[in-house]
Write an enzyme that holds these catalytic residues in place. Structure first.
Site, PDB file in Angstrom:
ATOM      1  N   ARG A  56      66.286 -15.330  30.412  1.00  0.00           N
ATOM      2  CA  ARG A  56      65.713 -14.007  30.673  1.00  0.00           C
ATOM      3  C   ARG A  56      65.587 -13.712  32.168  1.00  0.00           C
ATOM      4  NH1 ARG A  56      62.995 -15.411  25.805  1.00  0.00           N
ATOM      5  NH2 ARG A  56      63.259 -13.787  24.230  1.00  0.00           N
ATOM      6  N   HIS A  77      69.850 -25.740  29.984  1.00  0.00           N
ATOM      7  CA  HIS A  77      70.597 -26.137  28.777  1.00  0.00           C
ATOM      8  C   HIS A  77      71.557 -27.291  29.105  1.00  0.00           C
ATOM      9  CE1 HIS A  77      69.884 -21.682  28.055  1.00  0.00           C
ATOM     10  NE2 HIS A  77      69.322 -22.209  26.988  1.00  0.00           N
ATOM     11  N   GLY A  87      72.394 -19.449  23.715  1.00  0.00           N
ATOM     12  CA  GLY A  87      73.446 -19.024  24.637  1.00  0.00           C
ATOM     13  C   GLY A  87      72.887 -18.565  25.964  1.00  0.00           C
ATOM     14  N   SER A 112      65.497 -19.777  32.893  1.00  0.00           N
ATOM     15  CA  SER A 112      65.404 -19.113  31.605  1.00  0.00           C
ATOM     16  C   SER A 112      66.531 -18.087  31.525  1.00  0.00           C
ATOM     17  CB  SER A 112      64.056 -18.390  31.478  1.00  0.00           C
ATOM     18  OG  SER A 112      64.124 -17.428  30.442  1.00  0.00           O
TER      19      SER A 112
HETATM   20  P1  AMP Z   1      66.974 -21.181  24.367  1.00  0.00           P
HETATM   21  O1  AMP Z   1      68.432 -20.937  24.540  1.00  0.00           O
HETATM   22  O2  AMP Z   1      66.119 -20.443  25.335  1.00  0.00           O
HETATM   23  O3  AMP Z   1      66.535 -21.080  22.929  1.00  0.00           O
HETATM   24  O4  AMP Z   1      66.743 -22.709  24.749  1.00  0.00           O
HETATM   25  C1  AMP Z   1      67.472 -23.742  24.128  1.00  0.00           C
HETATM   26  C2  AMP Z   1      66.895 -25.068  24.524  1.00  0.00           C
HETATM   27  O5  AMP Z   1      66.962 -25.216  25.945  1.00  0.00           O
HETATM   28  C3  AMP Z   1      65.406 -25.195  24.155  1.00  0.00           C
HETATM   29  O6  AMP Z   1      65.168 -26.523  23.692  1.00  0.00           O
HETATM   30  C4  AMP Z   1      64.718 -24.937  25.470  1.00  0.00           C
HETATM   31  O7  AMP Z   1      63.447 -25.542  25.565  1.00  0.00           O
HETATM   32  C5  AMP Z   1      65.691 -25.548  26.449  1.00  0.00           C
HETATM   33  N1  AMP Z   1      65.499 -24.987  27.792  1.00  0.00           N
HETATM   34  C6  AMP Z   1      65.532 -23.668  28.142  1.00  0.00           C
HETATM   35  N2  AMP Z   1      65.245 -23.528  29.446  1.00  0.00           N
HETATM   36  C7  AMP Z   1      65.022 -24.780  29.937  1.00  0.00           C
HETATM   37  C8  AMP Z   1      64.671 -25.307  31.221  1.00  0.00           C
HETATM   38  N3  AMP Z   1      64.483 -24.511  32.276  1.00  0.00           N
HETATM   39  N4  AMP Z   1      64.516 -26.641  31.340  1.00  0.00           N
HETATM   40  C9  AMP Z   1      64.685 -27.455  30.261  1.00  0.00           C
HETATM   41  N5  AMP Z   1      65.036 -27.039  29.039  1.00  0.00           N
HETATM   42  C10 AMP Z   1      65.187 -25.718  28.876  1.00  0.00           C
END
Ligand code: AMP
Length: 284
Positions: free
Chosen positions: A191, A41, A35, A189
């Site tokens: 974060r 995403h 999320g 990110s």
């Molecule tokens: P997360 O919500 O952080 O667990 O990320 C979910 C998915 O989105 C994971 O496969 C991450 O690698 C991908 N993701 C997160 N940030 C990025 C980004 N800046 N560029 C590409 N994919 C991303």
């Protein structure tokens, strides 16, 4: 005026997900997330939409993959905004389970991948990958998708998930998606919103450090220690940045390299106060 976006179907239980998938057009593309969705995403969802008749996005802040309770609690959550992002990017359905739907009463199974999870993020965050592989194994199994999309942003996670899927005979094709960045180079990110304005201004130093090492590589430097030192020096010039590790590793095994004789993966984790950021750059 912006065109209204069709909202995807939201399901919250394993049983409702199974029913929704039984009626879904194939192939199905899966995007797993925690999320706080952003353009990174959305790019995964769009890729899934381009390749598949149905796109399933999962939104689950997985308590098992956090090392610090405070990080888990501070993790940003905004379900209504997330569902809109999913719809705008082409998602058909969104699975937003409560914890007990992912880890039902009596849950006692864990998926642990070996050596690939030991260095880098694994060394900095004990137990993290076990939390990731356990939840991703569950989500891949529940989804039964033809393809699942993961960001290159989490390069080690992508390798670990590929290994797990191959080892467990999970037939879903694991698709890697490029890193989406802000104009100043900071990788998107969830974060990033927790950075203070000063930390946010300093955070592109990760990208600059990777680019400095890449420049040396492009100029013909093949000494991994020099590439690591180049990243360290760039990071050291930014007082708000506290590096946890910098790495120049074999992209298949993630073992630190001495000399580069083939492709390599530059990667790093850097703390800005309580916020920990990662980034990487493949060299080939
Ligand atoms: P997360 O919500 O952080 O667990 O990320 C979910 C998915 O989105 C994971 O496969 C991450 O690698 C991908 N993701 C997160 N940030 C990025 C980004 N800046 N560029 C590409 N994919 C991303």
């Amino acid at each position: 005026m912006a065109r209204p976006v069709a909202l995807p179907q939201v399901v919250r239980t394993r049983a409702d997900l199974r029913d929704a998938l039984a009626e879904a057009r194939r192939p199905v593309g899966l995007v797993t997330t925690m999320g706080a969705l952003h353009e990174g995403h959305a790019s995964l969802i769009r890729m899934a939409h381009a390749d598949n008749a149905t796109v399933l996005v999962t939104i689950f802040v997985n308590p098992r993959q956090f090392n610090e309770r405070s990080d888990f609690e501070a993790y940003p959550r905004d379900e209504a905004a997330d569902v809109r992002v999913c719809g705008a990017a082409g998602a058909t359905m969104v699975f937003i389970p409560p914890v007990e739907e992912v880890y039902p009463d009596g849950f006692q199974t864990s998926v642990r991948v070996g050596a690939l999870t030991e260095p880098l993020e694994g060394a900095s965050r004990p137990g993290h990958f076990e939390g990731v592989t356990t939840v991703v194994a569950i989500l891949l199994t529940l989804a039964g998708a033809e393809r699942a999309y993961f960001g290159q942003k989490d390069a080690q996670q992508l390798l670990v998930i590929r290994r797990m899927a191959a080892d467990l005979g999970i037939s879903t094709d694991i698709v890697a998606c490029p890193i989406v960045r802000e104009p100043d180079g900071l990788a998107l990110s969830s974060r990033n919103v927790r950075l203070t304005p000063q930390q946010r201004a300093a955070a592109p130093v990760l990208r600059r450090a990777l680019s400095a090492a890449r420049a040396r590589y492009d100029a013909g430097d093949r000494d991994a220690e020099i590439l690591r030192a180049t990243m360290q020096v760039t990071l050291a010039a930014e007082p708000l940045a506290a590096p946890e590790y910098v790495s120049c590793a074999d992209p298949a095994t993630l073992r630190e390299l001495d000399r580069l004789t083939g492709p390599a993966l530059l990667s790093m984790a850097v703390r800005f106060g309580a916020v920990r950021l990662i980034d990487n750059e493949p060299l080939s």
